[in-house]
Design an enzyme around this catalytic site. Structure first.
Site, mmCIF file in Angstrom:
data_model
loop_
_atom_site.group_PDB
_atom_site.id
_atom_site.type_symbol
_atom_site.label_atom_id
_atom_site.label_comp_id
_atom_site.label_asym_id
_atom_site.label_seq_id
_atom_site.Cartn_x
_atom_site.Cartn_y
_atom_site.Cartn_z
ATOM 1 N N GLN A 130 -4.328 -1.623 9.849
ATOM 2 C CA GLN A 130 -4.268 -2.960 9.263
ATOM 3 C C GLN A 130 -4.763 -4.006 10.260
ATOM 4 O O GLN A 130 -4.303 -4.068 11.394
ATOM 5 C CB GLN A 130 -2.825 -3.268 8.825
ATOM 6 C CG GLN A 130 -2.677 -4.549 8.048
ATOM 7 C CD GLN A 130 -3.393 -4.528 6.693
ATOM 8 O OE1 GLN A 130 -3.352 -3.534 5.970
ATOM 9 N NE2 GLN A 130 -4.050 -5.621 6.355
ATOM 10 N N ASP A 161 -10.867 3.083 4.691
ATOM 11 C CA ASP A 161 -11.286 1.682 4.583
ATOM 12 C C ASP A 161 -12.811 1.568 4.580
ATOM 13 O O ASP A 161 -13.354 0.500 4.307
ATOM 14 C CB ASP A 161 -10.720 0.866 5.760
ATOM 15 C CG ASP A 161 -9.375 0.238 5.403
ATOM 16 O OD1 ASP A 161 -9.150 -0.032 4.201
ATOM 17 O OD2 ASP A 161 -8.570 0.011 6.311
ATOM 18 N N LYS A 203 0.841 -1.209 0.000
ATOM 19 C CA LYS A 203 0.000 0.000 0.000
ATOM 20 C C LYS A 203 0.875 1.257 0.000
ATOM 21 O O LYS A 203 0.635 2.198 -0.750
ATOM 22 C CB LYS A 203 -0.924 -0.006 1.226
ATOM 23 C CG LYS A 203 -2.061 -1.033 1.105
ATOM 24 C CD LYS A 203 -2.792 -1.266 2.417
ATOM 25 C CE LYS A 203 -3.831 -2.384 2.252
ATOM 26 N NZ LYS A 203 -4.478 -2.775 3.500
#
Ligand SMILES: NC(=O)c1ccc[n+]([C@@H]2O[C@H](COP(=O)([O-])OP(=O)(O)OC[C@H]3O[C@@H](n4cnc5c(N)ncnc54)[C@H](OP(=O)(O)O)[C@@H]3O)[C@@H](O)[C@H]2O)c1
Length: 304
Positions: free
Chosen positions: A96, A119, A52
């Site tokens: 994460q 997200d 990412k």
């Protein structure tokens, strides 16, 4: 012959578009920024986050990786999130998953400012998505819609059957498909006569987390099949169950000692009208949509 939906190619196009947007924002003195919080040393998470951060660099976004120790407390992580919330140079915050057991993951995800929740996991964004308001949608589900649209596959009026009801994939993809006027059925582990439902699917989304779960007798011939699953297999017995006779895959397996199978049994793809392969289908879209969401968050926060 079923059409293979090339997620890698679609993701590359989206990333190109994002890079162009980043250049345009730069001309206005804006550089979208992403903070990635990676707790501890989960090898798969380290690979995801690194890729990412690397994609941010490729597309011209600012990024910062924060790596608290695996013994970190919820309180320390909440402080970290608050400080990222306050920073002007950070437009997107991603935490994460999975997090260590001692961390209250929900409290942490809820602490991210909804406007920086790239997200799309915050309840405010989930609520906005449900009520059809502009929101940062979860990346994998948003990527699935991009695959369908950019491949010119019909959604409106189609019966979409989703197997899986997680907050990350199943529920949001159901909502997005509903907004695109599909007729949506959501299935889960307590669903009875699952095959009867999946056989009605014009669009079948498999987000279960079980290797090769969707077998050919569960598929309507000609269906569009979206396989979200990522399951690593390491034994020859498993390999033969899914990939017997697949010479190319055999070479990869021999070299690496493992390969990835989705939630759809590869034999089922032979019946599909179109399908996303694993790997190279849905997977690449997740990072591309994260980049797109970060740029979108940068714009939305500034009212652009
Ligand atoms: N490509 C990507 O970028 C990406 C992103 C996210 C996830 N994934 C992959 O997608 C898969 C699903 O992820 P997830 O996070 O949604 O998983 P999850 O949170 O574990 O949810 C799995 C869902 O499958 C349902 N399920 C389990 N067994 C079932 C059965 N026998 N029959 C019907 N439904 C069943 C569960 O039902 P209940 O709710 O009743 O338990 C649950 O709703 C995983 O393989 C994951 O690695 C890929």
């Amino acid at each position: 012959m079923a059409k293979v939906l090339d997620g890698a190619a679609i993701a590359a196009t989206i990333k190109q578009e994002v890079a162009e947007e980043v250049r345009a924002l730069k001309a206005q003195g804006i550089r979208p920024g992403l903070a990635a919080v990676l707790v501890g040393h989960v090898p798969a998470s380290e690979i995801y986050v690194r890729s990412k951060v690397q994609t941010c660099a490729e597309l011209g976004l600012f990024s910062e990786m924060v790596t608290p120790d695996e013994t970190v407390t919820t309180e320390d992580l909440l402080d970290l999130v608050r400080s990222l919330n306050d920073r002007e140079d950070i437009d997107g915050i991603l935490i994460q998953l999975p997090l260590p057991k001692q961390v209250d993951a929900k409290a942490l995800l809820d602490a991210v400012l909804p406007s920086k929740d790239v997200d799309g996991f915050h309840p405010v964004n989930a609520g906005k998505l449900q009520t059809g308001r502009a929101a940062l949608a979860p990346c994998t589900p948003a990527g699935i819609i991009e695959i369908l649209k950019r491949s010119n596959l019909p959604i409106s009026g189609q019966h979409a059957v989703i197997v899986g009801r997680s907050d990350i994939v199943g529920k949001p993809v159901a909502m997005l498909l509903l907004h695109e006027n599909a007729t949506v059925t959501i299935c889960h582990s307590k669903t009875q006569r699952l095959g009867e439902l999946t056989r009605q699917a014009d669009i079948l989304v498999a987000a279960i987390g079980r290797p090769g779960f969707i077998t050919p007798e569960m598929v309507k011939p000609g269906a569009t099949m979206i396989d979200v699953g990522i399951n690593r297999i390491t034994t020859l017995e498993e390999f033969d169950r899914y990939f017997a006779g697949d010479v190319k895959r055999e070479l990869t397996f021999a070299k690496r000692g493992s390969t990835i199978v989705g939630d759809v049994h590869p034999k089922s793809f032979e019946l599909a009208g179109a399908y996303t392969p694993v790997p190279g289908g849905v997977g690449p879209l997740t990072i591309a949509m994260l980049m797109a969401n970060t740029v979108r968050a940068a714009r939305m926060r500034r009212g652009l």
